[in-house]
Design a protein around this motif. Structure first.
Motif, PDB file in Angstrom:
ATOM      1  N   SER A 154      58.291  76.539  46.752  1.00  0.00           N
ATOM      2  CA  SER A 154      59.139  77.721  46.709  1.00  0.00           C
ATOM      3  C   SER A 154      58.699  78.760  47.223  1.00  0.00           C
ATOM      4  O   SER A 154      59.087  79.974  47.270  1.00  0.00           O
ATOM      5  CB  SER A 154      59.433  77.922  44.933  1.00  0.00           C
ATOM      6  N   LEU A 155      57.525  78.651  47.965  1.00  0.00           N
ATOM      7  CA  LEU A 155      56.766  79.766  48.528  1.00  0.00           C
ATOM      8  C   LEU A 155      57.167  80.075  50.003  1.00  0.00           C
ATOM      9  O   LEU A 155      57.331  79.132  50.724  1.00  0.00           O
ATOM     10  CB  LEU A 155      55.436  79.534  48.371  1.00  0.00           C
ATOM     11  N   PRO A 156      57.012  81.286  50.206  1.00  0.00           N
ATOM     12  CA  PRO A 156      57.337  81.590  51.819  1.00  0.00           C
ATOM     13  C   PRO A 156      56.145  80.775  52.578  1.00  0.00           C
ATOM     14  O   PRO A 156      55.063  80.401  51.960  1.00  0.00           O
ATOM     15  CB  PRO A 156      57.107  83.110  51.655  1.00  0.00           C
ATOM     16  N   ASP A 157      56.521  80.480  53.727  1.00  0.00           N
ATOM     17  CA  ASP A 157      55.302  79.582  54.590  1.00  0.00           C
ATOM     18  C   ASP A 157      54.059  80.132  54.689  1.00  0.00           C
ATOM     19  O   ASP A 157      53.124  79.492  54.672  1.00  0.00           O
ATOM     20  CB  ASP A 157      56.008  79.209  55.943  1.00  0.00           C
ATOM     21  N   ASP A 158      54.040  81.379  55.005  1.00  0.00           N
ATOM     22  CA  ASP A 158      52.927  81.950  55.142  1.00  0.00           C
ATOM     23  C   ASP A 158      51.795  82.320  53.889  1.00  0.00           C
ATOM     24  O   ASP A 158      50.671  81.954  53.926  1.00  0.00           O
ATOM     25  CB  ASP A 158      53.070  83.734  55.767  1.00  0.00           C
ATOM     26  N   ILE A 159      52.364  82.282  52.753  1.00  0.00           N
ATOM     27  CA  ILE A 159      51.774  82.289  51.562  1.00  0.00           C
ATOM     28  C   ILE A 159      51.214  80.962  51.003  1.00  0.00           C
ATOM     29  O   ILE A 159      50.143  80.623  50.765  1.00  0.00           O
ATOM     30  CB  ILE A 159      52.691  83.027  50.653  1.00  0.00           C
ATOM     31  N   ARG A 160      52.057  80.078  51.342  1.00  0.00           N
ATOM     32  CA  ARG A 160      51.801  78.463  51.134  1.00  0.00           C
ATOM     33  C   ARG A 160      50.800  78.224  52.060  1.00  0.00           C
ATOM     34  O   ARG A 160      49.651  77.566  51.432  1.00  0.00           O
ATOM     35  CB  ARG A 160      52.924  77.695  51.261  1.00  0.00           C
ATOM     36  N   ALA A 161      50.661  78.656  53.582  1.00  0.00           N
ATOM     37  CA  ALA A 161      49.676  78.222  54.250  1.00  0.00           C
ATOM     38  C   ALA A 161      48.251  78.668  53.766  1.00  0.00           C
ATOM     39  O   ALA A 161      47.345  77.884  53.767  1.00  0.00           O
ATOM     40  CB  ALA A 161      50.042  78.493  55.582  1.00  0.00           C
ATOM     41  N   ARG A 162      48.392  79.901  53.412  1.00  0.00           N
ATOM     42  CA  ARG A 162      47.050  80.579  52.855  1.00  0.00           C
ATOM     43  C   ARG A 162      46.427  79.941  51.461  1.00  0.00           C
ATOM     44  O   ARG A 162      45.378  79.685  51.401  1.00  0.00           O
ATOM     45  CB  ARG A 162      47.346  82.075  52.706  1.00  0.00           C
ATOM     46  N   ASP A 163      47.598  79.641  50.561  1.00  0.00           N
ATOM     47  CA  ASP A 163      46.987  78.924  49.297  1.00  0.00           C
ATOM     48  C   ASP A 163      46.646  77.603  49.571  1.00  0.00           C
ATOM     49  O   ASP A 163      45.800  77.317  48.785  1.00  0.00           O
ATOM     50  CB  ASP A 163      48.118  79.072  48.644  1.00  0.00           C
ATOM     51  N   GLU A 164      46.746  76.863  50.449  1.00  0.00           N
ATOM     52  CA  GLU A 164      46.557  75.584  50.805  1.00  0.00           C
ATOM     53  C   GLU A 164      45.292  75.374  51.464  1.00  0.00           C
ATOM     54  O   GLU A 164      44.982  74.107  51.449  1.00  0.00           O
ATOM     55  CB  GLU A 164      47.806  74.793  51.466  1.00  0.00           C
ATOM     56  N   LYS A 165      44.762  76.410  52.207  1.00  0.00           N
ATOM     57  CA  LYS A 165      43.520  76.265  52.821  1.00  0.00           C
ATOM     58  C   LYS A 165      42.444  75.833  51.756  1.00  0.00           C
ATOM     59  O   LYS A 165      42.450  76.350  50.685  1.00  0.00           O
ATOM     60  CB  LYS A 165      43.356  77.500  53.388  1.00  0.00           C
ATOM     61  N   PRO A 166      41.647  75.139  52.237  1.00  0.00           N
ATOM     62  CA  PRO A 166      40.432  74.548  51.371  1.00  0.00           C
ATOM     63  C   PRO A 166      39.523  75.776  50.947  1.00  0.00           C
ATOM     64  O   PRO A 166      39.365  76.561  51.722  1.00  0.00           O
ATOM     65  CB  PRO A 166      39.753  73.388  52.017  1.00  0.00           C
ATOM     66  N   ARG A 167      39.135  75.679  49.665  1.00  0.00           N
ATOM     67  CA  ARG A 167      38.276  76.598  49.176  1.00  0.00           C
ATOM     68  C   ARG A 167      36.904  76.290  49.498  1.00  0.00           C
ATOM     69  O   ARG A 167      36.434  75.329  49.066  1.00  0.00           O
ATOM     70  CB  ARG A 167      38.311  76.949  47.833  1.00  0.00           C
ATOM     71  N   THR A 168      36.105  77.283  50.476  1.00  0.00           N
ATOM     72  CA  THR A 168      34.657  77.098  50.809  1.00  0.00           C
ATOM     73  C   THR A 168      33.841  78.134  50.492  1.00  0.00           C
ATOM     74  O   THR A 168      34.304  79.206  50.284  1.00  0.00           O
ATOM     75  CB  THR A 168      34.684  76.753  52.398  1.00  0.00           C
ATOM     76  N   ARG A 169      32.544  77.743  50.682  1.00  0.00           N
ATOM     77  CA  ARG A 169      31.598  78.749  50.377  1.00  0.00           C
ATOM     78  C   ARG A 169      30.323  78.096  51.355  1.00  0.00           C
ATOM     79  O   ARG A 169      30.298  77.013  51.737  1.00  0.00           O
ATOM     80  CB  ARG A 169      30.861  78.760  48.997  1.00  0.00           C
ATOM     81  N   LEU A 170      29.519  79.136  51.858  1.00  0.00           N
ATOM     82  CA  LEU A 170      28.364  78.721  52.579  1.00  0.00           C
ATOM     83  C   LEU A 170      27.643  77.678  51.978  1.00  0.00           C
ATOM     84  O   LEU A 170      27.466  77.954  50.439  1.00  0.00           O
ATOM     85  CB  LEU A 170      27.509  79.979  53.013  1.00  0.00           C
ATOM     86  N   PRO A 171      26.691  76.882  52.535  1.00  0.00           N
ATOM     87  CA  PRO A 171      25.948  76.175  51.761  1.00  0.00           C
ATOM     88  C   PRO A 171      24.753  76.721  50.957  1.00  0.00           C
ATOM     89  O   PRO A 171      24.475  78.028  51.598  1.00  0.00           O
ATOM     90  CB  PRO A 171      25.230  75.123  52.880  1.00  0.00           C
ATOM     91  N   LEU A 172      24.132  76.069  50.065  1.00  0.00           N
ATOM     92  CA  LEU A 172      23.249  76.706  49.350  1.00  0.00           C
ATOM     93  C   LEU A 172      22.092  77.162  49.976  1.00  0.00           C
ATOM     94  O   LEU A 172      21.572  78.268  49.738  1.00  0.00           O
ATOM     95  CB  LEU A 172      23.105  75.794  47.861  1.00  0.00           C
ATOM     96  N   ASP A 173      21.696  76.275  50.808  1.00  0.00           N
ATOM     97  CA  ASP A 173      20.336  76.687  51.633  1.00  0.00           C
ATOM     98  C   ASP A 173      20.485  77.676  52.515  1.00  0.00           C
ATOM     99  O   ASP A 173      19.600  78.245  53.070  1.00  0.00           O
ATOM    100  CB  ASP A 173      19.907  75.469  52.298  1.00  0.00           C
ATOM    101  N   GLU A 174      21.908  78.182  52.702  1.00  0.00           N
ATOM    102  CA  GLU A 174      22.022  79.212  53.687  1.00  0.00           C
ATOM    103  C   GLU A 174      22.231  80.706  52.820  1.00  0.00           C
ATOM    104  O   GLU A 174      22.088  81.712  53.467  1.00  0.00           O
ATOM    105  CB  GLU A 174      23.171  79.148  54.395  1.00  0.00           C
TER     106      GLU A 174
END
Length: 192
Positions: A154-174
């Protein structure tokens, strides 16, 4: 890591028809009120709006362009303010830390209640001061959107695309060091 932390993310795809009860919003704000505070200052204050009330409408009016496209779909918007004292750098710094702690606890409380919370810096602080009569010595610092996730289709394409991006963080050793800057604090752990 606790699932409230590992499952947390800042969505934009909220259901514009979902509501949130006064009790749930009060519980989320209360979680912020109970956050740790430096020297017992308790500098954090909240301006609370639920969809369809005048405060919510005024809060949507201070959003900047990037957030104005999705944040009005929130069930609630909460402006989080803290003291501002440019003459006392230590108090000013810790007031901002207290604000961050309050927002963090509010985000986790929203998650525990089945909502998603998205902190934003994209709002006009001067317009907020004017709209809500925020006194001198108070700094509007974070606008927190709280909502229920919408069905992705039901979301606009731009919002859906942003929400579907994987959640990432820098590695702990960095980001975590021991001994010297750049020396990983946990070299025995895998770097993911």
């Amino acid at each position: 890591m606790h699932e409230l932390i590992s499952g947390r993310w800042s969505a934009r795809g909220y259901d514009p028809t979902a509501s949130i009860s006064v009790d749930d919003v009060a519980t989320i704000v209360d979680a912020g009120r109970w956050a740790p505070t430096w020297g017992r200052m308790q500098p954090v204050r909240f301006v609370v709006g639920r969809r369809d009330d005048p405060t919510f409408a005024a809060l949507t009016g201070i959003l900047t362009r990037g957030n104005a496209g999705w944040a009005p779909r929130s069930a609630a918007l909460i402006l989080v303010c803290t003291t501002e004292d440019p003459d006392d750098a230590k108090a000013d710094t810790y007031a901002a830390v207290d604000c961050g702690l309050a927002v963090g606890q509010m985000i986790l409380q929203a998650q525990a209640l089945g909502f998603n919370a998205h902190p934003m810096a994209g709002f006009d602080a001067e317009a907020a001061r004017d709209a809500f009569g925020i006194p001198a010595g108070q700094r509007p610092l974070v606008l927190l959107g709280i909502g229920a996730l919408a069905e992705p289709s039901s979301l606009p394409d731009d919002i859906r695309a942003r929400d579907e991006k994987p959640r990432t963080r820098l590695p702990l050793d960095e980001v975590a060091f021991a001994g010297q800057w750049g020396t990983p604090a946990f070299p025995e752990l895998p770097t993911t």
